[in-house]
Write a protein that holds these residues in place. Structure first.
Motif, PDB file in Angstrom:
ATOM      1  N   GLY A  68       0.826  -1.209   0.000  1.00  0.00           N
ATOM      2  CA  GLY A  68       0.000   0.000   0.000  1.00  0.00           C
ATOM      3  C   GLY A  68       0.855   1.251   0.000  1.00  0.00           C
ATOM      4  N   ALA A  69       1.889   1.262   0.823  1.00  0.00           N
ATOM      5  CA  ALA A  69       2.796   2.417   0.876  1.00  0.00           C
ATOM      6  C   ALA A  69       3.540   2.594  -0.437  1.00  0.00           C
ATOM      7  CB  ALA A  69       3.786   2.254   2.029  1.00  0.00           C
ATOM      8  N   ARG A  72       1.124   4.115  -2.939  1.00  0.00           N
ATOM      9  CA  ARG A  72       0.772   5.511  -2.654  1.00  0.00           C
ATOM     10  C   ARG A  72       1.941   6.465  -2.866  1.00  0.00           C
ATOM     11  NH1 ARG A  72      -2.315   2.764   0.980  1.00  0.00           N
ATOM     12  NH2 ARG A  72      -0.761   2.779   2.617  1.00  0.00           N
ATOM     13  N   GLU A 150      -6.374  -6.436   2.970  1.00  0.00           N
ATOM     14  CA  GLU A 150      -6.661  -5.347   3.914  1.00  0.00           C
ATOM     15  C   GLU A 150      -7.179  -4.113   3.161  1.00  0.00           C
ATOM     16  OE1 GLU A 150      -2.718  -2.730   4.631  1.00  0.00           O
ATOM     17  OE2 GLU A 150      -2.868  -4.542   5.837  1.00  0.00           O
ATOM     18  N   PRO A 151      -8.097  -3.375   3.764  1.00  0.00           N
ATOM     19  CA  PRO A 151      -8.726  -2.232   3.100  1.00  0.00           C
ATOM     20  C   PRO A 151      -7.739  -1.191   2.556  1.00  0.00           C
ATOM     21  CG  PRO A 151      -9.947  -2.795   5.070  1.00  0.00           C
ATOM     22  CD  PRO A 151      -8.705  -3.646   5.078  1.00  0.00           C
ATOM     23  N   ALA A 152      -6.685  -0.883   3.298  1.00  0.00           N
ATOM     24  CA  ALA A 152      -5.721   0.118   2.822  1.00  0.00           C
ATOM     25  C   ALA A 152      -5.017  -0.350   1.556  1.00  0.00           C
ATOM     26  CB  ALA A 152      -4.703   0.438   3.913  1.00  0.00           C
ATOM     27  N   MET A 153      -4.741  -1.639   1.493  1.00  0.00           N
ATOM     28  CA  MET A 153      -4.103  -2.189   0.298  1.00  0.00           C
ATOM     29  C   MET A 153      -5.066  -2.148  -0.887  1.00  0.00           C
ATOM     30  SD  MET A 153      -1.976  -5.698   0.062  1.00  0.00           S
ATOM     31  CE  MET A 153      -1.546  -6.452  -1.477  1.00  0.00           C
ATOM     32  N   GLU A 155      -7.498  -0.056  -1.290  1.00  0.00           N
ATOM     33  CA  GLU A 155      -7.645   1.348  -1.692  1.00  0.00           C
ATOM     34  C   GLU A 155      -6.493   1.786  -2.590  1.00  0.00           C
ATOM     35  OE1 GLU A 155      -7.610   5.727   0.358  1.00  0.00           O
ATOM     36  OE2 GLU A 155      -8.438   4.075   1.524  1.00  0.00           O
ATOM     37  N   ALA A 156      -5.292   1.306  -2.301  1.00  0.00           N
ATOM     38  CA  ALA A 156      -4.115   1.694  -3.074  1.00  0.00           C
ATOM     39  C   ALA A 156      -4.012   0.967  -4.414  1.00  0.00           C
ATOM     40  CB  ALA A 156      -2.851   1.432  -2.254  1.00  0.00           C
TER      41      ALA A 156
END
Length: 166
Positions: A68-69, A72, A150-153, A155-156
């Motif tokens: 994710g990072a 982004r 995971e949601p953050a992943m 989203e990215a």
């Protein structure tokens, strides 16, 4: 159960088999982590949710990368200079391969990449263009199983078509 991308190639199994052979040959000559980073960069630039999710998942599961990072802001994700240069080159291949010149490749050489390693990055990105654009043009959505990430992943990495319903 076949994946959505396998179903997309059901009427042209010989093309899918040729893709597997080509992609396998590219991967066989590369460090797998580098292949995945180059492929992720190309997939994100191509806005291919399917390919971004698939290769992001490999980076997470096999290498523990903060996917994710990376998606982004890879410059702030703890990657080294070689990783960043590889991802930049992959994006350049997607954006405008004809604009890549000697001055663009020099930094990779200065970081220690051989001509073969540079070509491998180019091959990985160019091959990703074929596959991602084929899936995109056919309206293929990522498999519902990716909803478990995971949601953050999500989203990215969902950068184009949404994930298919279950």
């Amino acid at each position: 159960m076949p994946t959505n991308f396998e179903l997309a190639f059901a009427d042209r199994p010989e093309v899918y088999a040729a893709w597997q052979q080509l992609n396998g040959a590219i991967k066989a000559g590369m460090n797998l982590r580098r292949y995945e980073l180059a492929t992720l960069a190309a997939a994100l630039r191509l806005r291919s949710s399917y390919c971004s999710l698939a290769h992001g998942k490999v980076l997470l599961e096999q290498f523990g990368e903060p996917v994710g990072a990376i998606a982004r802001d890879r410059g702030d994700a703890g990657l080294d200079a070689v990783d960043l240069a590889v991802m930049d080159l992959a994006e350049r291949v997607v954006d405008d391969a004809t604009s890549i010149g000697e001055e663009d490749l020099r930094p990779l050489r200065e970081l220690g990449l051989s001509e073969e390693e540079i070509m491998d990055v180019v091959l990985a990105a160019a091959a990703r263009c074929f596959f991602s654009k084929t899936l995109g043009a056919l309206g293929v959505r990522p498999d519902a199983a990716y909803r478990g990430l995971e949601p953050a992943m999500l989203e990215a990495l969902v950068v184009g078509r949404p994930i298919a319903d279950a």
